[in-house]
Design an enzyme around this catalytic site. Structure first.
Site, PDB file in Angstrom:
ATOM      1  N   TRP A 199      10.518 -19.214 -10.614  1.00 49.91           N
ATOM      2  CA  TRP A 199      11.019 -18.485 -11.792  1.00 49.91           C
ATOM      3  C   TRP A 199      11.312 -17.059 -11.361  1.00 49.91           C
ATOM      4  O   TRP A 199      11.127 -16.718 -10.182  1.00 49.91           O
ATOM      5  CB  TRP A 199       9.993 -18.553 -12.932  1.00 49.91           C
ATOM      6  CG  TRP A 199      10.687 -18.566 -14.266  1.00 49.91           C
ATOM      7  CD1 TRP A 199      10.874 -17.506 -15.099  1.00 49.91           C
ATOM      8  CD2 TRP A 199      11.329 -19.686 -14.885  1.00 49.91           C
ATOM      9  NE1 TRP A 199      11.584 -17.907 -16.199  1.00 49.91           N
ATOM     10  CE2 TRP A 199      11.886 -19.231 -16.091  1.00 49.91           C
ATOM     11  CE3 TRP A 199      11.494 -21.036 -14.526  1.00 49.91           C
ATOM     12  CZ2 TRP A 199      12.592 -20.075 -16.964  1.00 49.91           C
ATOM     13  CZ3 TRP A 199      12.193 -21.858 -15.394  1.00 49.91           C
ATOM     14  CH2 TRP A 199      12.732 -21.390 -16.591  1.00 49.91           C
ATOM     15  N   ASP A 200      11.761 -16.232 -12.310  1.00 44.59           N
ATOM     16  CA  ASP A 200      12.100 -14.876 -11.847  1.00 44.59           C
ATOM     17  C   ASP A 200      10.870 -13.986 -11.677  1.00 44.59           C
ATOM     18  O   ASP A 200      10.985 -12.823 -11.338  1.00 44.59           O
ATOM     19  CB  ASP A 200      13.192 -14.222 -12.721  1.00 44.59           C
ATOM     20  CG  ASP A 200      12.828 -14.061 -14.178  1.00 44.59           C
ATOM     21  OD1 ASP A 200      11.693 -14.415 -14.553  1.00 44.59           O
ATOM     22  OD2 ASP A 200      13.679 -13.579 -14.951  1.00 44.59           O
ATOM     23  N   TRP A 201       9.685 -14.541 -11.902  1.00 46.94           N
ATOM     24  CA  TRP A 201       8.436 -13.844 -11.591  1.00 46.94           C
ATOM     25  C   TRP A 201       7.492 -14.716 -10.765  1.00 46.94           C
ATOM     26  O   TRP A 201       6.336 -14.355 -10.556  1.00 46.94           O
ATOM     27  CB  TRP A 201       7.710 -13.413 -12.870  1.00 46.94           C
ATOM     28  CG  TRP A 201       7.855 -14.423 -13.988  1.00 46.94           C
ATOM     29  CD1 TRP A 201       8.654 -14.280 -15.088  1.00 46.94           C
ATOM     30  CD2 TRP A 201       7.262 -15.735 -14.094  1.00 46.94           C
ATOM     31  NE1 TRP A 201       8.588 -15.416 -15.877  1.00 46.94           N
ATOM     32  CE2 TRP A 201       7.748 -16.318 -15.298  1.00 46.94           C
ATOM     33  CE3 TRP A 201       6.375 -16.466 -13.304  1.00 46.94           C
ATOM     34  CZ2 TRP A 201       7.367 -17.602 -15.717  1.00 46.94           C
ATOM     35  CZ3 TRP A 201       6.013 -17.739 -13.717  1.00 46.94           C
ATOM     36  CH2 TRP A 201       6.503 -18.298 -14.904  1.00 46.94           C
ATOM     37  N   ASN A 463      12.545 -22.366 -25.175  1.00 43.95           N
ATOM     38  CA  ASN A 463      12.796 -20.975 -24.829  1.00 43.95           C
ATOM     39  C   ASN A 463      14.257 -20.784 -24.422  1.00 43.95           C
ATOM     40  O   ASN A 463      14.694 -21.322 -23.393  1.00 43.95           O
ATOM     41  CB  ASN A 463      11.901 -20.550 -23.657  1.00 43.95           C
ATOM     42  CG  ASN A 463      12.243 -19.151 -23.155  1.00 43.95           C
ATOM     43  OD1 ASN A 463      11.949 -18.161 -23.830  1.00 43.95           O
ATOM     44  ND2 ASN A 463      12.891 -19.053 -21.999  1.00 43.95           N
ATOM     45  N   GLU A 464      15.004 -20.089 -25.268  1.00 43.62           N
ATOM     46  CA  GLU A 464      16.337 -19.582 -24.955  1.00 43.62           C
ATOM     47  C   GLU A 464      17.427 -20.633 -24.786  1.00 43.62           C
ATOM     48  O   GLU A 464      18.497 -20.323 -24.267  1.00 43.62           O
ATOM     49  CB  GLU A 464      16.278 -18.663 -23.712  1.00 43.62           C
ATOM     50  CG  GLU A 464      15.416 -17.424 -23.958  1.00 43.62           C
ATOM     51  CD  GLU A 464      15.390 -16.431 -22.809  1.00 43.62           C
ATOM     52  OE1 GLU A 464      15.745 -16.795 -21.689  1.00 43.62           O
ATOM     53  OE2 GLU A 464      14.982 -15.277 -23.057  1.00 43.62           O
ATOM     54  N   GLU A 561      10.617 -10.932 -27.183  1.00 42.89           N
ATOM     55  CA  GLU A 561      10.616 -10.668 -25.733  1.00 42.89           C
ATOM     56  C   GLU A 561      11.381  -9.388 -25.465  1.00 42.89           C
ATOM     57  O   GLU A 561      12.494  -9.214 -25.976  1.00 42.89           O
ATOM     58  CB  GLU A 561      11.338 -11.779 -24.965  1.00 42.89           C
ATOM     59  CG  GLU A 561      10.519 -12.976 -24.613  1.00 42.89           C
ATOM     60  CD  GLU A 561      11.237 -13.883 -23.602  1.00 42.89           C
ATOM     61  OE1 GLU A 561      12.090 -13.389 -22.832  1.00 42.89           O
ATOM     62  OE2 GLU A 561      10.957 -15.077 -23.620  1.00 42.89           O
TER      63      GLU A 561
HETATM   64  C1  BMA Z   1      13.058 -14.222 -20.564  1.00 40.25           C
HETATM   65  C2  BMA Z   1      11.984 -15.262 -20.407  1.00 40.25           C
HETATM   66  C3  BMA Z   1      11.807 -15.729 -19.016  1.00 40.25           C
HETATM   67  C4  BMA Z   1      12.024 -14.650 -18.012  1.00 40.25           C
HETATM   68  C5  BMA Z   1      12.079 -13.295 -18.648  1.00 40.25           C
HETATM   69  C6  BMA Z   1      12.394 -12.196 -17.696  1.00 40.25           C
HETATM   70  O1  BMA Z   1      14.300 -14.702 -20.685  1.00 40.25           O
HETATM   71  O2  BMA Z   1      12.159 -16.281 -21.325  1.00 40.25           O
HETATM   72  O3  BMA Z   1      12.654 -16.798 -18.770  1.00 40.25           O
HETATM   73  O4  BMA Z   1      11.080 -14.707 -17.044  1.00 40.25           O
HETATM   74  O5  BMA Z   1      13.055 -13.277 -19.627  1.00 40.25           O
HETATM   75  O6  BMA Z   1      13.659 -12.345 -17.130  1.00 40.25           O
END
Ligand code: BMA
Length: 821
Positions: A199-201, A463-464, A561
């Site tokens: 993932w991005d983290w 999610n998204e 978020e």
């Molecule tokens: C959002 C989250 C994650 C991601 C974060 C940071 O979109 O739902 O998918 O890690 O942003 O980019």
């Protein structure tokens, strides 16, 4: 033969599905098969002991075949592990008591993921969903003496790729994660923690294993598999009732009697019932005596979290055949989407026990790549840290796992409201029958397991994924769009939403996040713009714009978020790196960064307001750089959160009435840069200390509008307060204020945000010695007649890099480690 024990007889206690303690008087036998198993790879070159629950990576590390997977570049070096197939084997001997039972089940609480189970060489069944519990009826396969149980696990990477190849009719994007994540492809084709392919983290560690418990359950007549209960309030009759659901596995039809009671509420009811063969669900409702005063469960900061003991007893004739106890917490939750005066669109906020509550908190991601390494202490520390930072809500994000029972038990106890996503994130998903079938099983099981927890205030489908479709993340040709929208509706609405609402009428369901909620539904579940500020929740990220400028933030109804990255501290990175890694330009530093341009974005954002580290000593420069990213992050998230909190009571140009601020993200999965406020290992970043202030129940917020300083008093308390703002103007050179200004005493109504101070910055400074924007800064607080209310806050009049008069403080810090005997 059924052994009947009279009510007055002995009882044996055992743990049952987290919150429940069961004593089965009907002698259910359980053989725990956890512990040391044998693990081998496909060509037999590796054969090692492996702990169950556990996973292949953990076993290899525990046996010394690999070093710490989190060390340096090991995520890439150990890619081979998940490309291989592995087999878990154990042997056990059958007891005489067990072999005479009418039914014997082999139960796996969780298999990760694609497995085939065999007992004594005979195939028992298959698994392909990490989020499902499996049980197999094995009585006829068991033998006296030694039994051999084997679980073969396929490489999740190869399986996902096979599934993708077999799906020829149309693409189900994305194919692969961005290159910077160094991950694996097609994770949307396997029902497994989506972030385990990177993932991005987070790193790519596609785990394989028996990640939860394994056991044999043997019984005669019937056994109680699961109990869940949800309280419902009837407004018309002003009466509570508790809906109790029993999942019973019966060998044959059985008649019985069931008694539900909550002694403390003086409420008891008995039902005549019968149990059909196989696994069946039965619902019973106990009406709560209206003469009893029911104490309610409240979110952190709004009251206590009391519970009541519910006892459930099953009788056959006059004999007690099962008995269990569970906790019942009473609370109501509503998601209010209704017209807003002075604004187009709809509100979006939660009402708990009839009271509108501003959600303050963050987003929760998996705590570790290897779930078997998540200890109760780690969970407790993280959740206590959330409460210590005055949070009242966490969103369990849809790319991870449905958390373990203990997570929700702690949230119940601490008053943390949970926004629970289903595990689908940032992707399209297949809708073939097999896929839908396993998802349906997953959803039913998870809702049944979790619905008794008052902490969960909402289910959310994904999610998204609405946003991904609406704003075309995956370049889907216009002609094919209807097909993808149909699939989306089929998965999340026709299946998941419908199932959840059949299983649980006690809390709202939202199809996606972000979404326009009721408006998205009007638009066929995929809104033209799911980020519309007049509806629903919003995810917002901007790394380029100056985060100190509140005008850059969207005045949304609910911010679920938003965030900024920072690096963890050196003490967290040091154990997984070596000297050559310790510079901002090193391979290691860029390897751990999984978000495109992330390292540069942090530096650019920090440089807007701070001098960048320039020490000649490379290590000092590196550690200073890590530190400045944390300062930047803390200040950015503070500014944005303050903006959301002060927007709760007003509508400006049709926008506002913000009722939630959940920043991205609370915790980390490994030692790497991310949006988290707590580092892997539990150390608080500067942001978490800031959060403790900016989420305080009573809190002052300052901002500038047209060169006028405005201070808002924010109060989450129910009662009205009378407060004044006290502003201290400090010169950068001195520790004592140059001057102090007081506003008059003003009414701050309960649960509101109101302006309590307004003055043009120029006149404020003119009246305060020789202060200029460059030489002075402000701190401010709220006070009532007798004392300060809430924490002190600060407001800079210029960027610290332009400040005049700042001197090196020459502060030395010594850390003492004390040992307690
Ligand atoms: C959002 C989250 C994650 C991601 C974060 C940071 O979109 O739902 O998918 O890690 O942003 O980019």
């Amino acid at each position: 033969m059924l052994l009947h024990v009279r009510l007055s007889g002995w009882a044996c206690w055992c743990l049952f599905s987290g919150v429940f303690s069961v004593f089965s008087l009907q002698q259910r036998l359980t053989v725990n098969l956890n512990g040391k198993w044998r693990l081998s790879n496909s060509n037999g070159s590796l054969l090692l002991p492996a702990q169950v629950p556990g996973c292949v990576h953990s076993a290899l590390q525990q046996q010394g075949y690999i070093t710490d997977p989190y060390f340096r570049f090991n995520d890439v070096s150990y890619r081979w592990i998940a490309l291989d197939n592995w087999t878990y084997t154990t042997t056990f001997t059958l007891s005489a008591e067990l072999s005479v039972k009418q039914k014997v089940l082999l139960v796996f609480d969780g298999v990760d993921t694609v497995g085939s189970v065999s007992l004594n060489g005979i195939a028992v069944g298959k698994t392909n969903n990490m989020f499902c519990r499996h049980d197999f009826s094995v009585k006829d396969l068991l033998k006296d003496g030694e039994n051999v149980l084997q679980v073969g696990l396929l490489s999740p990477i190869l399986y996902a790729s096979e599934q993708r190849k077999a799906h020829t009719s149309y693409a189900v994007p994305p194919e692969c994660p961005p290159g910077v994540q160094k991950g694996e492809c097609h994770v949307n084709f396997i029902r497994k923690e989506q972030s385990s392919f990177s993932w991005d983290w987070g790193p790519s560690f596609p785990t394989m294993g028996l990640w939860k418990g394994v056991r044999l359950e043997a019984f005669d007549i019937l056994q109680l598999v699961q109990v869940s209960s949800v309280p419902l309030y009837n407004d018309a009759f002003s009466q509570w009732r508790v809906q109790v659901e029993l999942l019973i596995d019966a060998v044959q039809t059985a008649r019985g009697q069931l008694t539900l009671s909550i002694p403390e509420l003086d409420s008891e009811q008995t039902f005549q019932t019968h149990f059909n063969p196989g696994k069946t669900k039965s619902n019973f409702t106990i009406l709560i005596n209206t003469a009893s005063q029911v104490k309610l469960w409240w979110p952190n900061g709004h009251g206590e979290q009391p519970y009541y003991r519910l006892t459930i007893r099953g009788f056959q004739d006059e004999f007690l055949i099962f008995s269990t106890e569970s906790k019942v917490y009473f609370r109501t939750v509503e998601l209010i989407q209704e017209p807003v005066v002075g604004s187009p669109g709809l509100s979006f906020y939660f009402r708990i026990n009839g009271k509108p509550i501003f959600l303050k908190g963050s987003n929760w991601i998996p705590v570790h790549s290897f779930q078997d390494q998540v200890t109760p202490d780690v969970l407790k520390n993280l959740l206590q840290s959330a409460v210590d930072a005055n949070m009242n809500a966490l969103r369990v994000w849809g790319g991870g796992v449905y958390e373990q029972d203990l997570f929700y038990e702690i949230c119940d106890e601490l008053g943390i409201m949970v926004w629970q996503d289903f595990m689908f994130a940032c992707a399209m998903y297949p809708t073939e029958t097999d896929f839908i079938q396993t998802v349906r099983e997953e959803v039913v099981q998870q809702v049944q397991r979790l619905k008794s927890h008052p902490s969960i205030i909402i289910w959310s489908g994904n999610n998204e994924n609405e946003a991904a479709l609406a704003t075309d993340w995956f370049d889907i040709p216009a002609s094919q769009r209807p097909k993808y929208i149909r699939d989306y509706v089929m998965l999340y609405v026709d299946n998941i939403k419908k199932l959840v609402q059949e299983e649980d009428q006690s809390r709202p369901f939202l199809v996606s996040s972000p979404t326009n909620g009721a408006e998205s539904e009007q638009e066929g579940w995929v809104a033209e713009n799911p980020y519309d500020l007049h509806y629903g929740d919003v995810h917002f990220y901007s790394y380029i714009l100056d985060c100190w400028d509140w005008r850059t933030f969207p005045r949304t109804r609910f911010a679920s978020e938003y965030g900024f990255q920072s690096w963890p501290s050196f003490s967290t990175l040091q154990p997984v790196s070596i000297k050559e890694d310790w510079s901002y330009g090193s391979n290691f530093t860029s390897h751990r960064q999984h978000h495109e341009d992330g390292n540069q974005q942090m530096i650019l954002q920090a440089a807007l307001h701070f001098h960048l580290p320039n020490a000649t000593d490379p290590l000092k420069r590196f550690t200073d750089t890590l530190y400045i990213t944390q300062v930047m992050q803390a200040q950015c998230v503070k500014t944005q959160t303050e903006f959301y909190r002060r927007s709760r009571s007003e509508i400006i140009e049709g926008k506002g009435h913000t009722m939630g601020a959940l920043y991205w993200q609370l915790n980390d999965i490994w030692q790497a840069p991310s949006w988290s406020s707590i580092e892997f290992g539990g150390k608080w970043k500067m942001l978490h200390y800031f959060a403790q202030s900016f989420f305080a129940a009573v809190f002052p917020v300052a901002f500038e509008e047209d060169d006028t300083l405005v201070i808002y008093a924010i109060s989450d308390l129910s009662r009205d307060l009378k407060l004044r703002a006290v502003v201290n103007v400090f010169s950068w050179t001195e520790l004592d204020p140059v001057c102090t200004l007081n506003s008059s005493m003003l009414l701050v109504p309960g649960v509101s945000a109101v302006a309590v101070f307004k003055q043009p910055v120029a006149s404020l400074l003119a009246g305060c010695g020789n202060c200029t924007r460059l030489t002075c800064l402000l701190t401010f607080q709220l006070e009532d007649d007798s004392s300060q209310q809430g924490p002190t806050n600060h407001h800079f009049l210029c960027s610290p890099k332009d400040a005049q008069g700042l001197r090196r403080p020459n502060i030395t810090v010594e850390t003492f480690h004390s040992t307690y005997m």
